[in-house]
Scaffold this motif. Structure first.
Motif, PDB file in Angstrom:
ATOM      1  N   UNK A   1       0.866  -1.188   0.000  1.00 42.53           N
ATOM      2  CA  UNK A   1       0.000   0.000   0.000  1.00 42.53           C
ATOM      3  C   UNK A   1       0.898   1.232   0.000  1.00 42.53           C
ATOM      4  N   UNK A   2       0.881   1.939  -1.098  1.00 48.05           N
ATOM      5  CA  UNK A   2       1.771   3.111  -1.233  1.00 48.05           C
ATOM      6  C   UNK A   2       1.047   4.413  -0.944  1.00 48.05           C
TER       7      UNK A   2
ATOM      8  N   UNK B   1       2.353   2.898   8.365  1.00 47.36           N
ATOM      9  CA  UNK B   1       3.132   4.015   8.886  1.00 47.36           C
ATOM     10  C   UNK B   1       2.543   5.314   8.345  1.00 47.36           C
ATOM     11  N   UNK B   2       2.027   6.124   9.241  1.00 46.68           N
ATOM     12  CA  UNK B   2       1.262   7.308   8.876  1.00 46.68           C
ATOM     13  C   UNK B   2       2.144   8.554   8.861  1.00 46.68           C
ATOM     14  N   UNK B   3       1.581   9.634   8.356  1.00 51.83           N
ATOM     15  CA  UNK B   3       2.321  10.895   8.250  1.00 51.83           C
ATOM     16  C   UNK B   3       2.625  11.444   9.634  1.00 51.83           C
TER      17      UNK B   3
ATOM     18  N   UNK C   1       3.060   7.878   5.298  1.00 58.70           N
ATOM     19  CA  UNK C   1       4.253   8.731   5.375  1.00 58.70           C
ATOM     20  C   UNK C   1       4.928   8.839   4.007  1.00 58.70           C
ATOM     21  N   UNK C   2       4.779  10.007   3.376  1.00 60.73           N
ATOM     22  CA  UNK C   2       5.312  10.203   2.025  1.00 60.73           C
ATOM     23  C   UNK C   2       6.834  10.319   2.040  1.00 60.73           C
TER      24      UNK C   2
ATOM     25  N   UNK D   1       7.804   1.063   2.424  1.00 63.10           N
ATOM     26  CA  UNK D   1       7.820   1.204   3.876  1.00 63.10           C
ATOM     27  C   UNK D   1       6.666   2.091   4.341  1.00 63.10           C
ATOM     28  N   UNK D   2       5.463   1.804   3.798  1.00 60.89           N
ATOM     29  CA  UNK D   2       4.297   2.607   4.165  1.00 60.89           C
ATOM     30  C   UNK D   2       3.156   1.738   4.695  1.00 60.89           C
TER      31      UNK D   2
END
Length: 640
Positions: A33-34, A147-149, A46-47, A53-54
């Protein structure tokens, strides 16, 4: 107006699911999931991280005797399983063959992602399969990670009374923190938010029992968006309802844990040998997104997430997953019955097993369910009358297991249960006779598989987590093991039956004492009690229930602390690591020690409990409950 239909956009390197509410982008054919677009955010993930790694499925595996290998599962084959106006289901598969031996875990892995019309989120599940005669391996952990922003998601919620603004991931970097006894635990010395200075951050402080991990996640800053991981069933998790798992933590990271050795050790690591075939479906879990308008209370998002969680639980098992390996409601069976307790020294009549944990798990011995980690388990709580109803059980062979708060030991029904599609099995009245030889002379604690009722000290002021100040889960503070030596600098704990109060005078864990040279030494606790009369011809019984053990040993001596050989030793037991990881339980152990009457005296007696292992501060025992019983045939009236 009806909700917009679900669209699927297939590109060379990406696949996009879009239902007009949420847009999810996955790598093609990897199934990573990108991106997640929602409510004005181009991407909730997390961009700044690499696309790999998202949001991803991962596992840790090893060949027998080898070191674990961390593997982010990336598919090699992409397929569209369902595509219509109401639903899209995608498959990202990685197949194994002998040319991959030693490079990848010997599993065929089929990751699935589902988006439904009108749904504010998406689902994911996976089918893992190990074919007959494939290589041996162990699987230490598998999960989904998001992994969120970090610039947006700062408020975390895992329960009504366990939510807070969290430190930033950069606060855990060199120069901003001090690493404590292990890398996961850090002291924040120069955090982004000054309020966090002097606090400890450790992901294990946010662990939960499996039974309580239904919904957890994060709330962003304006515009307020909630990102929630909802697990509607425990059936695919290992270790039963009391197994503890990670949830969400600084990152901001949200996990859906399926398998792990946390709070249990190697006993909860599935080991496949001699070409054993295996297949299991993990999930589906639901990623739910919600939002609050400007001016609305953003903390309402947590309440809304709980409502959505209830809806998901009531919808289980889902009707929409396309895989035949996920059984639907009409393919499953049900078991009903009533559990009663027979303890003649407590009550002449049968006692309804109020609040008992009753479950179906693969066939095994009493209590084997807590170490079972390959198949499915189905658990409920009995009502006040001891009645239970276990619904939507996958087809297969099971034993019925139970344990009853307030009573020691484990129940297992001797009758094997075979669940077939549509079956309704009525078990009738089942009777559990907990271990008991004679009358209770004295007892310490509550038999509930937890050490929470014992004395949990205040933390060292240097190592607090503000969330747990004046909190029922005060045991989640860092460093409590070190408080023992401060409370007992020269001599060990002494508990006097009839005088001491276990909530104040029984330390929650028997740990080694730290010495001035920073080494540690084993400890011996004393239980002092009086007997007015002693039946010297018969045996008394000491029952010791242990809530958790970590590379520990329990030695029992009676009235002679210097006896060369203890009356009983457990030997080396446990790899729970619950002391270091702020748990209050791990795997349950029950020891029944015969105490010859000849070793007791009229008047003052002392039981010595020694835990000699002391190479680490985290070695130790958490007791659940201790009881001394008189001889079964004795007419002696002991007055304590």
């Amino acid at each position: 107006m009806s909700a917009p239909r679900v669209h699927l956009h297939i590109q060379d390197h990406y696949v996009v699911m879009d239902n007009g509410i949420v847009q999810v982008t996955l790598s093609n054919p990897g199934g990573i999931v990108t991106g997640i677009r929602y409510n004005g955010y181009d991407n909730l993930l997390e961009v700044l991280n690499k696309e790999s790694n998202r949001g991803y499925w991962d596992l840790v595996w090893s060949a027998p005797g080898s070191k674990g290998i961390f593997d982010v599962i990336s598919g090699t084959i992409f397929r569209v399983i369902v595509k219509n106006e109401d639903q899209v289901e995608l498959s990202f598969t990685r197949m194994w063959d002998p040319t991959l031996e030693g490079k990848f875990v010997p599993l065929n892995i089929d990751k699935r992602f589902i988006m439904l019309r009108g749904s504010s989120g998406f689902y994911s599940y996976a089918i893992y399969e190990h074919l007959k005669d494939w290589p041996d391996f162990d699987i230490g952990e598998t999960r989904i990670t998001f992994k969120l922003r970090k610039d947006k998601f700062r408020y975390m919620a895992i329960a009504d009374d366990r939510q807070r603004y969290m430190p930033q991931p950069d606060d855990r970097c060199s120069g901003k923190c001090q690493i404590l006894a292990y890398p996961e635990a850090v002291l924040l010395v120069n955090p982004t938010m000054p309020d966090h200075k002097g606090e400890v951050d450790d992901k294990y402080q946010y662990s939960c029992d499996n039974k309580d991990i239904k919904v957890h996640g994060w709330i962003s800053s304006i515009p307020h968006v909630g990102f929630w991981q909802i697990t509607p069933s425990d059936e695919f998790r290992s270790g039963g309802p009391l197994k503890q798992s990670l949830t969400s933590h600084v990152g901001p990271t949200t996990l859906a844990m399926f398998l792990s050795a946390h709070y249990a050790g190697q006993d909860l690591v599935p080991k496949f040998r001699a070409g054993e075939p295996w297949k299991k479906v993990f999930g589906p879990v639901f990623i739910y997104l919600n939002s609050a308008s400007i001016g609305d209370d953003p903390f309402w998002l947590w309440e809304d997430a709980k409502i959505q969680m209830t809806n998901e639980v009531q919808s289980w098992p889902y009707s929409f997953p396309a895989s035949e390996d996920f059984q639907k409601a009409d393919q499953r069976g049900n078991v009903n019955g009533r559990l009663l307790v027979s303890d003649r020294y407590t009550c002449k009549d049968y006692i309804p097993a109020n609040g008992a944990y009753v479950g179906l798990a693969p066939p095994g011995d009493n209590g084997s369910w807590q170490r079972e980690c390959k198949d499915y388990q189905f658990w409920v709580r009995a009502d006040e009358g001891g009645y239970f109803s276990i619904t939507n059980i996958r087809t297969g062979d099971y034993n019925l297991y139970a344990w009853v708060p307030g009573f020691i030991g484990d129940y297992r029904c001797d009758i094997a249960i075979t669940i077939t599609s549509g079956s309704y099995i009525e078990m009738g009245d089942l009777v559990y006779e907990p271990p008991r030889d004679g009358p209770t002379l004295w007892e310490i604690g509550i038999p509930d598989r937890s050490a929470a009722e014992f004395f949990v000290p205040d933390p060292d002021p240097k190592y607090i987590n503000k969330l747990y100040v004046n909190h029922p889960d005060r045991f989640r503070h860092y460093g409590l093991w070190g408080r023992y030596a401060e409370l007992y600098p020269d001599t060990d704990l002494v508990y006097t039956v009839g005088v001491s109060d276990y909530s104040k005078d029984w330390f929650f864990a028997q740990v080694p004492r730290k010495k001035e040279d920073d080494t540690h030494q084993g400890t011996t606790w004393q239980i002092k009690f009086k007997l007015n009369n002693v039946d010297r011809r018969n045996a008394y019984k000491l029952r010791v229930a242990i809530a958790s053990a970590t590379l520990a040993e329990m030695q029992v001596r009676i009235n002679d602390p210097n006896a060369k050989r203890p009356l009983f030793t457990s030997g080396l037991i446990g790899r729970d690591n619950s002391i270091a990881r702020h748990g209050i339980r791990g795997l349950y152990w029950l020891y029944n020690v015969n105490v010859p009457g000849a070793q007791l005296v009229e008047g003052d007696n002392t039981i010595y409990l020694t835990q000699p292992r002391s190479t680490s501060p985290f070695q130790g025992i958490m007791y659940d409950y201790i009881r001394l019983e008189g001889p079964p045939s004795s007419n002696v009236k002991d007055e304590l």
